[in-house]
Design an enzyme around this catalytic site. Structure first.
Site, PDB file in Angstrom:
ATOM      1  CG  ASP A 340      -2.259  -1.004   0.982  1.00 40.23           C
ATOM      2  OD1 ASP A 340      -2.477  -1.390  -0.160  1.00 40.23           O
ATOM      3  OD2 ASP A 340      -2.562  -1.305   1.969  1.00 40.23           O
ATOM      4  N   GLY A 342       4.168   1.686  -1.202  1.00 37.48           N
ATOM      5  CA  GLY A 342       4.840   1.791  -2.563  1.00 37.48           C
ATOM      6  C   GLY A 342       3.950   1.632  -3.525  1.00 37.48           C
ATOM      7  CE1 TYR A 424      -8.312  -4.722   6.900  1.00 41.66           C
ATOM      8  CE2 TYR A 424      -7.922  -5.677   4.752  1.00 41.66           C
ATOM      9  CZ  TYR A 424      -8.215  -5.658   6.338  1.00 41.66           C
ATOM     10  OH  TYR A 424      -8.365  -7.004   6.913  1.00 41.66           O
ATOM     11  CG  ASP A 483      19.131   6.476  10.703  1.00 42.82           C
ATOM     12  OD1 ASP A 483      19.989   6.014  11.604  1.00 42.82           O
ATOM     13  OD2 ASP A 483      19.389   7.018   9.722  1.00 42.82           O
TER      14      ASP A 483
END
Length: 706
Positions: A340, A342, A424, A483
């Protein structure tokens, strides 16, 4: 990802383009910048060239330049100048020519323009999806198939376009697979009718170069691969989710969330699009983009001396990817694997949140600016809500000898967005608490994807949720990119396990156990092990806790989940490079943001986190990145229809030897004066106890407090 050609672009100066105004390096693009970018890209082509813009977004600065900037900024020092750039993905409209461009806004220059190679396809966009719906429903062949169903006059047929998926069979061209439904024929004026209760067996395929239906698939509705020609359809009763069609409960009393003095957080606007949030010793920046939606940068401490000592914790956090592979092995359902983020984008699909509905209490909303397919700015209101919520008891202890209780309630700060992906909904939130912990939570709701099923048929890959309606089983697998910057960017990953001590003279009764650490020094994919309570921790080995000498760290609480069930040689598995391990650890490289690869639409795999991890880079005491996976195995049930109760899952990050003591000790105690509850409590009770006192002469005596 391959490239077909690279064009070297000289500086372009345009008449009528506003001069670039400096923004913070991490602030999302402004409306003016988006317009500026599209004009610069358009200037590369003849005036009549028609471009279709998939994404115009901030190209984040190289980390090597941004970290010193942020460190200087946090410490009140002079910052360096960082040039501002934009990333653009676009098509020459009505072709398969997908391009990437980098625009230097500071210099008003197109720095690069690259046409991408075969099997690399851009995501869908809002305008395109509506166009595909229209093409599918207006096609004469599709209309002829619908006519065979002999639907009642006035019936409305609905098309849900799905990204085509991949199986390696004639799927090089970018396409959509459309699934058809109808609204309740007995109530055709209800535009909010639950059409997922009326799936049809007709599935057009739309080509995105020719913009036409190139094939009409008929869906299997039995227990095997066989298909049948459309025939007169028996109309089943509706199954509506709209409250207007329910007999609502009458015994539910109002529950109001009231903050009479306002919220405890502070939001500072930085330019047109930048936001800094400060709350209860937390400090971070909130960004928003087309693909990831909410992005947090520079998660650390405030500069205030009573707070978390100005310490960095995470450089960047975002939901990197997600995949929803379905269990039905039959054509064309075998290609259903929705990426969803990408394939469309969390930013693109974000809801306009409503006060008192999606968020309760004292709410602050953030707007965002994305782009249309024509390269124009698209202002999106209320796509992020920020609010506080009570999270129950934070900590408590009662001295049973005196009956005195010390109790603190936990307050949380929620940074939330909600996306709708056709059927969804996903409610996604970063949640901060007062004990130095961060949680990422996903709530899955909405309507399960449905398909037609014949009366009397049962299959092991789905559940019948309504007469003639099958909801196939599926998985939801998410990848959170983390990160870390635990007191700096030189970090390591370890895992901790608990093991029983061997029985010995020392462990005479066989009850002892130890907790041991193992260093991970090479990039790769790793899994939790509940039998050994395997827990992953991000450490900074060069910074030690002053009390116990242990390295400062944050541990990852990732829930166990069933990894992708598709065969390792399947396209599902190859494409979802993140879906087979709980954690992937890689060495940082600029641009490696998306666990499934930059372009997931009909992708082939090979350019996502599994491939990066396979480099086996040295990740000991360096700049590492983690991709944390979590998921749901959704074995569908009838209670999921016509709308699904929220399924909740989350990942948590908790400090380990990072602070000197419980960081929530200074939270004011919970009291009736502060909280103003209206229910009376029963009288407190004391547990009986015995205490020992030492007398003047050293004698010891006991007294009972029964």
């Amino acid at each position: 990802m391959s490239t077909e050609q690279v064009l070297s672009i000289p500086s372009v100066n345009l008449v009528g383009v506003a001069k670039h105004v400096c923004s913070h390096p991490l602030s999302p693009l402004t409306s003016a910048e988006i317009s500026n970018v599209s004009k610069l890209v358009q200037s590369l082509y003849p005036r009549n060239a028609n471009l279709q813009y998939k994404s115009i977004t901030l190209q984040e600065p190289e980390k090597a330049h941004l970290v010193p900037f942020l460190n200087a900024e946090r410490n009140g020092l002079k910052t360096s100048t960082i040039e501002r750039r934009a990333f653009v993905a676009y098509y020459i409209r009505n072709t398969d020519k997908l391009h990437e461009a980098i625009i230097n806004l500071s210099r008003q220059k197109v720095e690069s323009n690259v046409r991408l190679g075969p099997n690399t396809h851009g995501p869908g966009d809002a305008e395109e999806i509506l166009l595909v719906e229209k093409i599918a429903l207006q096609d004469e062949g599709v209309q002829a198939e619908i006519a065979k169903l002999q639907l009642p006059e006035g019936t409305s047929v609905i098309s849900d376009p799905w990204i085509y998926g991949s199986d390696g069979i004639n799927d090089e061209q970018r396409m959509y697979q459309c699934f058809l439904y109808m609204r309740d024929p007995k109530n055709p004026l209800n535009l909010d009718s639950n059409h997922y209760a009326f799936p049809l067996t007709i599935s057009p395929v739309v080509d995105t170069v020719k913009w036409k239906v190139i094939r009409i698939d008929l869906l299997p509705s039995g227990s095997d691969h066989s298909i049948k020609e459309p025939r007169p359809l028996k109309i089943q009763p509706p199954n509506e989710y709209d409250p207007a069609y329910q007999q609502l409960r009458t015994d539910l009393k109002p529950l109001n969330v009231v903050q009479p003095e306002g919220a405890s957080f502070k939001i500072t606007q930085v330019g047109d699009t930048g936001r800094v949030v400060e709350w209860q010793k937390w400090f971070f920046r909130v960004g928003f983009n087309q693909r990831e939606g909410v992005v947090l940068h520079d998660v650390c401490a405030s500069l205030d001396e009573v707070r978390y000592d100005n310490r960095s914790i995470f450089y960047r956090m975002s939901l990197s990817d997600m995949v929803i592979p379905y269990a039905d092995p039959r054509h064309p359902f075998h290609k259903k694997a929705a990426f969803d983020l990408g394939d469309a984008g969390a930013g693109l699909m974000a809801n306009n949140l409503k006060l008192g509905c999606d968020c309760l209490g004292s709410i602050h909303y953030l707007d965002a600016v994305l782009n249309t397919d024509k390269g124009e700015p698209w202002h999106m209101e209320n796509v992020v809500c920020i609010h506080e919520q009570d999270a129950g008891i934070g900590w408590k202890h009662t001295n049973y000898r005196t009956g005195k209780a010390a109790i603190v309630r936990s307050r949380e700060l929620v940074v939330q967005s909600i996306i709708t992906v056709a059927n969804y909904e996903y409610i996604m939130a970063f949640i901060f608490n007062q004990a130095g912990e961060i949680k990422y939570e996903v709530r899955a709701t909405g309507i399960v994807s449905t398909q037609p099923v014949d009366a009397g048929v049962e299959v092991p890959w789905g559940t019948i949720v309504h007469p003639g309606v099958l909801a196939a089983h599926h998985q939801h697998i998410f990848s959170l990119r983390v990160d870390p910057a635990i007191d700096g960017n030189s970090n390591r990953l370890i895992y901790e396990e608990a093991h029983p001590m061997p029985r010995s003279d020392f462990n005479l009764h066989g009850v002892g156990y130890t907790v041991e650490e193992t260093l991970i020094d090479r990039s790769g994919g790793f899994d939790i092990n509940t039998d050994h309570n395997r827990t992953f921790k991000i450490q900074n080995s060069s910074v030690r806790n002053p009390v116990n000498g242990k390295p400062v760290a944050y541990k990852i609480h990732a829930p166990p989940f069933q990894k992708m069930l598709a065969d390792p040689d399947s396209f599902h598995f190859k494409r979802a490079e993140f879906a087979n391990h709980n954690i992937y650890a890689t060495k940082y490289r600029d641009g490696e943001l998306y666990a499934g690869g930059k372009y997931t639409n009909q992708s082939r795999g090979g350019d996502g986190v599994r491939s990066w991890a396979n480099r086996k880079d040295d990740i000991k005491d360096t700049d590492l990145v983690l991709f944390v996976q979590f998921g749901l195995q959704h074995a569908t049930r009838i209670e999921d229809f016509p709308v699904m109760p929220c399924e909740i899952i989350h990942v948590a990050f908790k400090p380990v030897n990072f602070f000197h003591k419980n960081p929530a000790l200074d939270v004011p105690p919970s009291s009736q004066e502060f909280n103003r509850s209206t229910l009376l409590e029963a009288e407190g009770h004391h547990q009986p106890s015995v205490e020992t006192k030492v007398g003047e002469k050293g004698e010891v005596c006991c007294s009972s407090k029964l």
